[in-house]
Design a protein around this motif. Structure first.
Motif, mmCIF file in Angstrom:
data_model
loop_
_atom_site.group_PDB
_atom_site.id
_atom_site.type_symbol
_atom_site.label_atom_id
_atom_site.label_comp_id
_atom_site.label_asym_id
_atom_site.label_seq_id
_atom_site.Cartn_x
_atom_site.Cartn_y
_atom_site.Cartn_z
ATOM 1 N N MET A 1 -60.926 41.545 34.940
ATOM 2 C CA MET A 1 -61.719 42.675 34.483
ATOM 3 C C MET A 1 -60.941 43.439 33.420
ATOM 4 S SD MET A 1 -62.697 45.811 36.983
ATOM 5 C CE MET A 1 -63.730 44.756 37.965
ATOM 6 N N SER A 2 -61.479 43.474 32.226
ATOM 7 C CA SER A 2 -60.778 44.245 31.198
ATOM 8 C C SER A 2 -61.763 45.181 30.509
ATOM 9 C CB SER A 2 -60.144 43.316 30.167
ATOM 10 O OG SER A 2 -61.150 42.783 29.341
ATOM 11 N N VAL A 3 -61.251 46.303 30.130
ATOM 12 C CA VAL A 3 -62.101 47.307 29.514
ATOM 13 C C VAL A 3 -61.486 47.712 28.186
ATOM 14 C CG1 VAL A 3 -62.996 49.633 29.730
ATOM 15 C CG2 VAL A 3 -62.847 48.176 31.737
ATOM 16 N N THR A 4 -62.275 47.666 27.142
ATOM 17 C CA THR A 4 -61.743 48.095 25.848
ATOM 18 C C THR A 4 -62.368 49.423 25.446
ATOM 19 O OG1 THR A 4 -63.458 46.748 24.839
ATOM 20 C CG2 THR A 4 -61.261 45.793 24.946
ATOM 21 N N TRP A 5 -61.615 50.169 24.683
ATOM 22 C CA TRP A 5 -62.120 51.447 24.186
ATOM 23 C C TRP A 5 -62.613 51.249 22.758
ATOM 24 C CZ3 TRP A 5 -61.272 56.715 26.163
ATOM 25 C CH2 TRP A 5 -61.029 56.701 27.540
ATOM 26 N N ASP A 6 -63.747 51.850 22.468
ATOM 27 C CA ASP A 6 -64.213 51.780 21.093
ATOM 28 C C ASP A 6 -64.667 53.165 20.653
ATOM 29 O OD1 ASP A 6 -66.615 52.156 22.397
ATOM 30 O OD2 ASP A 6 -67.135 50.030 22.355
ATOM 31 N N SER A 7 -65.151 53.240 19.433
ATOM 32 C CA SER A 7 -65.515 54.549 18.885
ATOM 33 C C SER A 7 -66.668 55.167 19.675
ATOM 34 C CB SER A 7 -65.909 54.404 17.414
ATOM 35 O OG SER A 7 -66.947 53.445 17.315
ATOM 36 N N GLN A 8 -67.513 54.291 20.273
ATOM 37 C CA GLN A 8 -68.650 54.840 21.034
ATOM 38 C C GLN A 8 -68.185 55.621 22.253
ATOM 39 O OE1 GLN A 8 -71.166 51.460 21.791
ATOM 40 N NE2 GLN A 8 -72.279 51.746 19.873
ATOM 41 N N ILE A 9 -67.158 55.065 22.943
ATOM 42 C CA ILE A 9 -66.626 55.781 24.112
ATOM 43 C C ILE A 9 -66.080 57.138 23.682
ATOM 44 C CG2 ILE A 9 -64.632 55.865 25.655
ATOM 45 C CD1 ILE A 9 -65.277 53.403 26.812
ATOM 46 N N LEU A 10 -65.355 57.137 22.557
ATOM 47 C CA LEU A 10 -64.789 58.399 22.080
ATOM 48 C C LEU A 10 -65.894 59.398 21.759
ATOM 49 C CD1 LEU A 10 -61.843 57.080 19.891
ATOM 50 C CD2 LEU A 10 -61.773 58.081 22.191
ATOM 51 N N MET A 11 -67.012 58.895 21.199
ATOM 52 C CA MET A 11 -68.130 59.798 20.905
ATOM 53 C C MET A 11 -68.702 60.377 22.190
ATOM 54 S SD MET A 11 -70.045 57.833 17.802
ATOM 55 C CE MET A 11 -71.536 58.808 17.789
ATOM 56 N N LEU A 12 -68.860 59.502 23.212
ATOM 57 C CA LEU A 12 -69.392 59.981 24.496
ATOM 58 C C LEU A 12 -68.475 61.058 25.083
ATOM 59 C CD1 LEU A 12 -70.498 56.621 26.169
ATOM 60 C CD2 LEU A 12 -71.996 58.508 25.521
ATOM 61 N N LEU A 13 -67.166 60.785 25.039
ATOM 62 C CA LEU A 13 -66.224 61.742 25.613
ATOM 63 C C LEU A 13 -66.224 63.056 24.844
ATOM 64 C CD1 LEU A 13 -63.230 59.409 26.534
ATOM 65 C CD2 LEU A 13 -65.071 60.269 27.982
ATOM 66 N N THR A 14 -66.311 62.954 23.496
ATOM 67 C CA THR A 14 -66.386 64.171 22.694
ATOM 68 C C THR A 14 -67.606 64.988 23.090
ATOM 69 O OG1 THR A 14 -65.443 62.872 20.903
ATOM 70 C CG2 THR A 14 -66.286 65.052 20.337
ATOM 71 N N GLY A 15 -68.710 64.288 23.324
ATOM 72 C CA GLY A 15 -69.936 64.972 23.753
ATOM 73 C C GLY A 15 -69.741 65.702 25.066
ATOM 74 N N ILE A 16 -69.081 65.043 26.029
ATOM 75 C CA ILE A 16 -68.870 65.663 27.347
ATOM 76 C C ILE A 16 -67.994 66.903 27.216
ATOM 77 C CG2 ILE A 16 -67.861 65.334 29.634
ATOM 78 C CD1 ILE A 16 -68.486 62.330 29.315
ATOM 79 N N VAL A 17 -66.892 66.750 26.449
ATOM 80 C CA VAL A 17 -65.974 67.884 26.288
ATOM 81 C C VAL A 17 -66.696 69.041 25.601
ATOM 82 C CG1 VAL A 17 -63.887 68.657 25.099
ATOM 83 C CG2 VAL A 17 -63.878 66.500 26.344
ATOM 84 N N GLY A 18 -67.520 68.718 24.589
ATOM 85 C CA GLY A 18 -68.282 69.756 23.903
ATOM 86 C C GLY A 18 -69.204 70.490 24.855
ATOM 87 N N LEU A 19 -69.879 69.718 25.695
ATOM 88 C CA LEU A 19 -70.810 70.284 26.671
ATOM 89 C C LEU A 19 -70.093 71.231 27.627
ATOM 90 C CD1 LEU A 19 -73.811 69.657 26.935
ATOM 91 C CD2 LEU A 19 -73.264 68.136 28.825
ATOM 92 N N LEU A 20 -68.923 70.785 28.103
ATOM 93 C CA LEU A 20 -68.152 71.612 29.031
ATOM 94 C C LEU A 20 -67.671 72.890 28.343
ATOM 95 C CD1 LEU A 20 -66.053 68.997 31.039
ATOM 96 C CD2 LEU A 20 -67.913 70.428 31.864
ATOM 97 N N ALA A 21 -67.282 72.747 27.065
ATOM 98 C CA ALA A 21 -66.831 73.924 26.329
ATOM 99 C C ALA A 21 -67.967 74.938 26.223
ATOM 100 C CB ALA A 21 -66.337 73.514 24.945
ATOM 101 N N VAL A 22 -69.181 74.437 25.919
ATOM 102 C CA VAL A 22 -70.343 75.336 25.839
ATOM 103 C C VAL A 22 -70.585 76.001 27.195
ATOM 104 C CG1 VAL A 22 -72.841 75.416 25.537
ATOM 105 C CG2 VAL A 22 -71.438 74.088 23.955
ATOM 106 N N ALA A 23 -70.488 75.196 28.293
ATOM 107 C CA ALA A 23 -70.710 75.746 29.635
ATOM 108 C C ALA A 23 -69.688 76.833 29.950
ATOM 109 C CB ALA A 23 -70.635 74.629 30.680
ATOM 110 N N SER A 24 -68.435 76.589 29.587
ATOM 111 C CA SER A 24 -67.386 77.583 29.839
ATOM 112 C C SER A 24 -67.665 78.864 29.057
ATOM 113 C CB SER A 24 -66.016 77.033 29.443
ATOM 114 O OG SER A 24 -65.661 75.977 30.300
#
Lengths: 315, 208
Positions: A1-24
């Protein structure tokens, strides 16, 4: 089982962090402006929840970053703690001791080893067949027959919900989807984000426009307005995230809707258990949320369904 | 840091991990000050001593001595080292119970030295269902040193985590409920006091 990181994952994570920042940010503003005591309590709980979301996100992302192993270990630990919370609140008898030892220290690790090993055939039946049959035998050998059926059923149920169902989330990493090889981490992220977002949005809609309760005897917080608003908006977000999945936009909408409905069902059933046991939360580990099982109740129901839809239609 | 201090930290950590235990204080300020106390608890598991000890704040832990049965703990090897050096336990002969003159003498000496104590006045581990009759040791301590606070501690779920007769623990979530302290009333006799002390424990179990 191997998992690679790509730009899409980074976009998803940026979205989550942004959402949390707005919530805070919203939480901070609300804390300054709300005057009433009741309102203050709600906002304090909201901010505690947001703070815990930051921590949970950090842990989850760290696990994903290590690839397959970290995610499997994280969900194994979640299963372990969730089973612990459930069994602690469920009356057991002295004769259940050894059966429970097997549940915690054999069935949990083996189930997740099967996930890590990507041995689908045994993963899918290990708990529903082997653990299911083993539990009553081991308990029968202990000799105490009072409430025998209820006692064995509770342990079986705990294993199914807290271990078997939850293990389907990291099991997404074992799926070999043509044209999507090595990218399954995004599927796990999709599942967790959509289902948890649905919980959050159901809470937000419920608090703001919730009026009519769905099952008043069971949960005063589940309203038609909150549930429909939350599920609809989270499903829409799921559709908008189609680019990170092997699904078409329409399929992403439909799948997100199905897992959100499953998640709602999970929350409802776990609430029924809590009502039956006479507790408000399963635990106290996550500030503002309760126990681990309180946080992943919807995931328990959504994960196996999401796994099998994806496996059936896309592999 | 000494070997004993490292082992103590490790032991407290492992105990908290296995039992998930947290101290719940009915009077939260009581967990913070350094007042001298005798903690007395229901007994159903080998983990009980460790659980009370590790749910105390670290500063109190160093000055709190578990009272342990000498016939079990004071044996050569790891057990003695853990009990006497790491936990700083106070071994007493169980044969005559804590009421026996010699054992009582040790307890009073420890109190006079400024230490707190952990006592299991049932004398032996029960099945975790009902709390047994309390032995008179607690009464004698209360009579000899009436200024010391006696804190009832109700241990919840420990008999499910590691019951009598089992070697392997099941990692359920345990709790240590620290109640409000009691003292011997001026005209209270042994029986009345022990009944009241036992009631303080059962009441903690009921209100959890």
């Amino acid at each position: 089982m191997s998992v690679t990181w790509d730009s899409q994952i980074l976009m998803l994570l940026t979205g989550i962090v942004g959402l949390l920042a707005v919530a805070s940010l919203i939480g901070t503003i609300l804390a300054r402006r709300i005057g009433s005591d009741d309102g203050r309590a709600v906002v304090a709980n909201l901010n505690a929840r947001t703070k815990s979301w930051w921590v949970m996100t950090a842990v989850f992302v760290a696990a994903l970053a290590t690839g397959g192993v970290g995610s499997v270990v994280l969900f194994a630990l979640l299963s372990f703690v969730a089973l612990r919370e459930l069994i602690t609140l469920t009356p057991t008898r002295r004769a259940d001791h050894r059966t429970l030892f097997w549940a915690f220290f054999v069935f949990v690790p083996v189930q997740y080893l099967l996930v890590y090993d990507a041995w689908y055939g045994l993963f899918a039946i290990f708990i529903p067949v082997y653990a299911f049959l083993f539990v009553p035998v081991r308990t029968a050998l202990a000799g105490d027959t009072s409430d025998f059926l209820a006692r064995t059923a509770k342990i079986q149920w705990g294993l199914m919900i807290a271990v078997y169902c939850v293990s389907h989330a990291p099991a997404l990493l074992m799926l070999q989807i043509p044209g999507y090889e090595g990218q399954s981490a995004k599927l796990l992220l999709f599942l967790v984000v959509v289902v948890q977002l649905s919980d959050v949005l159901q809470y937000v809609f419920g608090k703001t426009v919730g009026r009519r309760r769905i099952v008043p005897a069971l949960s005063p917080n589940k309203t038609w307005e909150g549930t429909i608003g939350g599920i609809a908006s989270a499903s829409l977000v799921g559709a908008l995230l189609w680019w990170s999945t092997p699904f078409s936009p329409g399929a992403a909408l439909l799948i997100a809707l199905v897992i959100n409905l499953a998640g709602f069902a999970g929350g409802l059933c776990m609430s029924a258990i809590k009502r039956d046991l006479g507790v408000k939360d399963f635990g106290t580990l996550i500030e503002g949320h309760g126990g681990v099982l309180d946080r992943i109740d919807s995931l328990c129901f959504a994960a196996p369904i999401f796994f099998h839809i994806t496996r059936y239609f896309y592999t | 840091m000494s070997k004993e201090a490292i082992a103590a930290g490790l032991l407290a950590g492992v105990t908290r991990l296995i039992t998930g235990v947290r101290g719940h204080w009915q009077d939260p300020s009581a967990g913070q000050d350094g007042a001298q106390r005798v903690y007395f608890a229901n007994h159903s598991s080998h983990l009980d001593t460790l659980v009370i000890w590790s749910s105390l704040p670290k500063a109190l832990r160093a000055r709190t001595r578990p009272v342990a049965a000498a016939d079990y703990w004071d044996r050569p090897g790891l057990r003695r080292w853990l009990a006497l050096r790491v936990l700083n336990a106070l071994p007493v002969e169980r044969a005559g119970g804590c009421g026996s003159r010699d054992a009582l003498h040790h307890l009073i000496a420890a109190l006079d030295a400024g230490d707190s104590l952990i006592l299991f006045p049932e004398g032996t581990r029960g099945d975790g269902q009902a709390i047994g009759e309390l032995r008179s040791g607690l009464y004698h301590v209360a009579r000899e040193r009436p200024q010391v606070e006696l804190v009832p501690v109700f241990l919840e779920n420990l008999s499910r985590i590691l019951p009598k007769g089992e070697v392997l623990p099941v990692p359920l979530i345990g709790r240590a409920h620290f109640g409000l302290s009691i003292r011997l009333a001026p005209d209270e006799d042994r029986k009345a006091f022990l009944t009241r002390a036992r009631l303080a424990l059962t009441a903690l179990g009921d209100r959890k």
